[in-house]
Structure formats: structure tokens, C-alpha cells
Design a protein around this motif. Sequence first.
Motif, PDB file in Angstrom:
ATOM      1  N   GLN B  86       0.869  -1.183   0.000  1.00 24.10           N
ATOM      2  CA  GLN B  86       0.000   0.000   0.000  1.00 24.10           C
ATOM      3  C   GLN B  86       0.903   1.229   0.000  1.00 24.10           C
ATOM      4  O   GLN B  86       1.376   1.678   1.043  1.00 24.10           O
ATOM      5  N   ARG B  89       0.699   4.325   2.359  1.00 24.40           N
ATOM      6  CA  ARG B  89       1.161   4.191   3.750  1.00 24.40           C
ATOM      7  C   ARG B  89       2.648   4.528   3.850  1.00 24.40           C
ATOM      8  O   ARG B  89       3.088   5.180   4.791  1.00 24.40           O
ATOM      9  N   THR B  90       3.419   4.065   2.870  1.00 27.53           N
ATOM     10  CA  THR B  90       4.844   4.370   2.879  1.00 27.53           C
ATOM     11  C   THR B  90       5.080   5.870   2.685  1.00 27.53           C
ATOM     12  O   THR B  90       5.892   6.475   3.375  1.00 27.53           O
TER      13      THR B  90
END
Lengths: 318, 251
Positions: B86, B89-90
Amino acid sequence: MIEVNGLTKVYGRTVAVDDLTFRVEPGTVTGFLGPNGAGKSTTMRMILGLDNPTRGTALIDGQPYSQLRRPLTKIGALLDANWIHPNRSARAHLQFLAASNKLPRARVGEVLDLVGLTQVGKKNAGQFSLGMKQRLGLASALLGDPQVLLFDEPVNGLDPEGIHWIRTFMKSLAAQGRTVLVSSHLLSEMALTADHLVVIGRGKLIAAMSTADFISRSTESTVRVRSPQLADLAALLQRNGATVVPDGEAASVRGLPIEQIGELAAGAGAVLHELASQQGSLEEAFMQITGESVEYSTDRPPAAPTAPAVPTPGPVTR
Amino acid sequence: MTLINVERIKLFTTRSPYWCLALILVAAVGFALIFGLAEQGREATVFLSQIGLQLGLSVFMVLAVLAVTTEYRFGTIRTTFLAVPQRVRTLVAKTVLLVVLGAVVGLIAAFLAFFLTKTLATFPEEPLVLETGEQWRMVAGHAALFAIGAIIAVAVGILVRQSAGAIAIVLLWPLLIESLIQLIPNIGPDIQPWMPFTAGAKFVSPTDGGAGGMFNIGQSGPTAVQGLLVFLATGIVLWVISLIVLNRRDA
């Protein structure tokens, strides 16, 4: 289990992967085979959610990769051993990966031990040889102890010792009952490690079957016969159901076992100067099958059938 | 929190961030020394004690850009996406880490520079104190500028992916491009103060424009808070674009 369904990737006007459908069954080692540029890496990157497919899906245990939480515990991948920061230590590299999937810190030491890098764990990865980088890549793939593993050309560019090590390692992973999908452009390599083969050329599926089937179907054994009375002998053999292809003063005979050819010749009183069994090499078979689908083919004629084709390592695919 | 920790490990297990952070402090302290000691501090003002922070902001943005572009250069962004597919999110984790780091570093460097100048300046024309809101803003405001600078730098890094290109953008944009805008006939001088970095700088400049010495910030353009909002809005817009691009693009 990996399920690839109608996977397609189009770059501009080039179709890199064309409507690919195959399955990787659990507990098997599947070789993903094709010449350089056939679309193996692109397919693997799509399976792993790095590249977006133009069409089609790739599912891991029924889920697309992008939906996986803690994917390292499900599927481990080694696509490119150079995907490391040269000034970061091997240990730190594994530490951030472990942290990202909430894996215990102790696991880092375990996998370093597993691939034999414990001594150099604190060293910067930039100082590693390709073989060591490959081991580090394996360590990161195994970090989450996944059941499914994906390797892209893991032996490319390695020295014989490194190749042997990787090969042994993959076999031990398979022996533990893990599912492995490993790509290669060398059929001989795959024949040693894979139970099943998925063969592609120019992005299209050419074959998906067991390695044994693929080899027996695509390699034929012939017998080379040399005789002063070749014409008579050829006629005799043909009457007994063999196919004879003349080749100068010799001929290759197909469809009869070597013993029977010798007996027929003796019965007819024909002098034999040579009677030799010839096994078609795997590489030949592979080249024959994928020959039409090599993307950057040269005008040179294919290697003479008697000489086992030496696979030339092509440019490393990235 | 997990992923912020991941980004923290990644950032601080390479060398370049330490060099950049050291350089920021050197810039802040260096200019503070100059203004604190020159003519026994007669030139020193709260604003001038902070001059080195402009250079510091540029260096910090280089740090933040490199935190993104080196990941593309060495392929670790792909390793990261394999671990955390995802991508949003990073990106959020990386941005939050750099925003917090920026705020902390900006604050430390600003106060270091202020107190050093105050200690060294023997005869300042006005006492160097932090009493009014404006004085506090000119020093502590750097925390906000550094934090927003991080957002812009991360976005530029994601969009450009190459270190050289991305660094050139974050350095030349404030130094060159915004000044050149002024040369556009008729409208140039009017819109130039509203350009993101010029506007952002308003937040750490005196309201009356009389910065002291040779530095004179014009009266026109946004107020301090408006300037900060322009700067922030620029960051948010770029960041959202970079997120969309990041999700669509092949890693």
C-alpha cells in the motif's frame, strides 16, 4: 498458490506480456522459462504489485498482492539483488524489512545465519560481491518465512560456486514443501530444479506442463548411421518404419531403436562405419520451441544440430 | 507508527542525512557568528540572527529529497513496496518522519543561532530578546518552514525520482525561479511576493519590512500567516499530485 489470469502489459505499442494465464500449484517448483525479453520479469513484477497490469489479474492465495497485509509472511521475492543501498549494512537492510512486517528482530540474525552472511552482517552491502548480494536477497525473501517464493534469474551472473549454492538452496526450500516460482532463460538449469515449466516467448504462453513431459515431447533421440551402402540401408530402414534424413555420407535415423538398426544392417550384410545414438539437447529443444518467439533474433542460422547449443548468457534483464 | 519506524531505520542507517544535519547547524551557527561578532554586534537583530536558516532550509530540503530519490536510485523503494504494497502508507510514513525531523531541526538550529548571536553581540542597537509574538515567530517559525519544506521536497522527489533533477528543483526554485518572476512585465512584481518560498519567508520576517541592515523585505504581498498558508498549500497540492502519480506509476 499463484494464479495468473489473462495478464497483459502494454508499453506504448509494445506488448510485453500478452494474455498470460497459468497457475503455480502449492508445494511445487515451477520454472518460468523464456528467452531474454520474453516478459518474465514484467510478469513477476505484476504478480508482486510493482507494475500495474494493463489487463488481467494476478492473485496470491486468491488476493491481489496490493491487498496483502504483512506480505513478507506469505510470499518472498528476489527480483534484483542490487536493490540495496550500498552504504547501509546488510543487517540494517533486513531490520527495516522485518520492522515493516512486524517480524521479530531475532529473525534478522536467523536469516543471516541461514544464508551464511552472519560474519559480514555489519558490513555495508555496497562492498558485497554479486554472490553475497544474492544471498542477502535470499535472506530478505525468507525473512517472513513465507510458503511461496519468487526468484527472478537467481543464478544470472554468478560464478559456478554461487550457482551451485543457489541451486542447492532452492532444492532445500522445495524439499520443505514450499512453492517456488523461478524464472530463467536456461532450460538446462530448470531441468535440474523445476517440476513444472511455464514457458513463454514474446509475452505469450508457449507451454505449461511438467518438466518431464516438456523434455520428452520436445527432444527426440536420433541415431547417426554412416555406411558405404547408405542408399540400400536407408531404403531398408524406411521399410521398417524409420525416418531417414541423409546428411552427406551419413544419415540421421529417427523412429527405430539403435539396436534394431544394427540388427537390420547385419541382416542385410551392410557395412557400418558409424552407429551412434544422439540425444537432442534441452537447449536445442527450447530454442526450437521458442525460436519463433525470440524478440531480437539475429540472421544467423541456428547452431548445427550435432553441436549441443551453448547457451549464451544474454544481457541481464532488469 | 510501524512504518514511521521503518522509514526512521532507513533514513538513519545511511550517511548522507548526518552530513546534511551537520551542515544545517554549521550554516545556522556560522551566520550567527558573523552577525554576533561583526562590529561587536551593532548590526545584530533577531531577524539577522536567523539568516543562516535560509541556507539551512535548502540543505534540509536536499536531505528530504535524497531520502526519496536514493530509494529510486538503488531500488530500495521496490524492496519497500514488496514489504508494504500500500504505497500511500509508505509515502505518509516518510512524509511524517521528515516533517517531524524538519520541525525539530529547524527549531534547534533557530534557537541555537538566536542565543549564539545574543551572547556574542555586545552592543546591539536593540536588545535581542524574545518578547513579542513577532520575535517568537521569526525564530520558532523556522520549525514550520522546515516541516513544510519537507512536504515539498518529498513530493518533488517522488515526482522526479532522480537526485540531480530533484535537488536542482528544490535549490533553484527559491533562489532563482521566484526572483526571475519579478522580471515579468507589469504583473511580475505583484505576484512575486505570493510565490511559495517568498511567501513562506514572510513568516520569519519582521512585519514592518524593516529587517535591518541591507535586508529589506517589501511591505506588499501576503502577511506572515498568509505567507505560511501559501507555502503550506503549495506543499499539500504537490504532495497529493505525487501520491496520485505514485499509485498509478510502475514502481
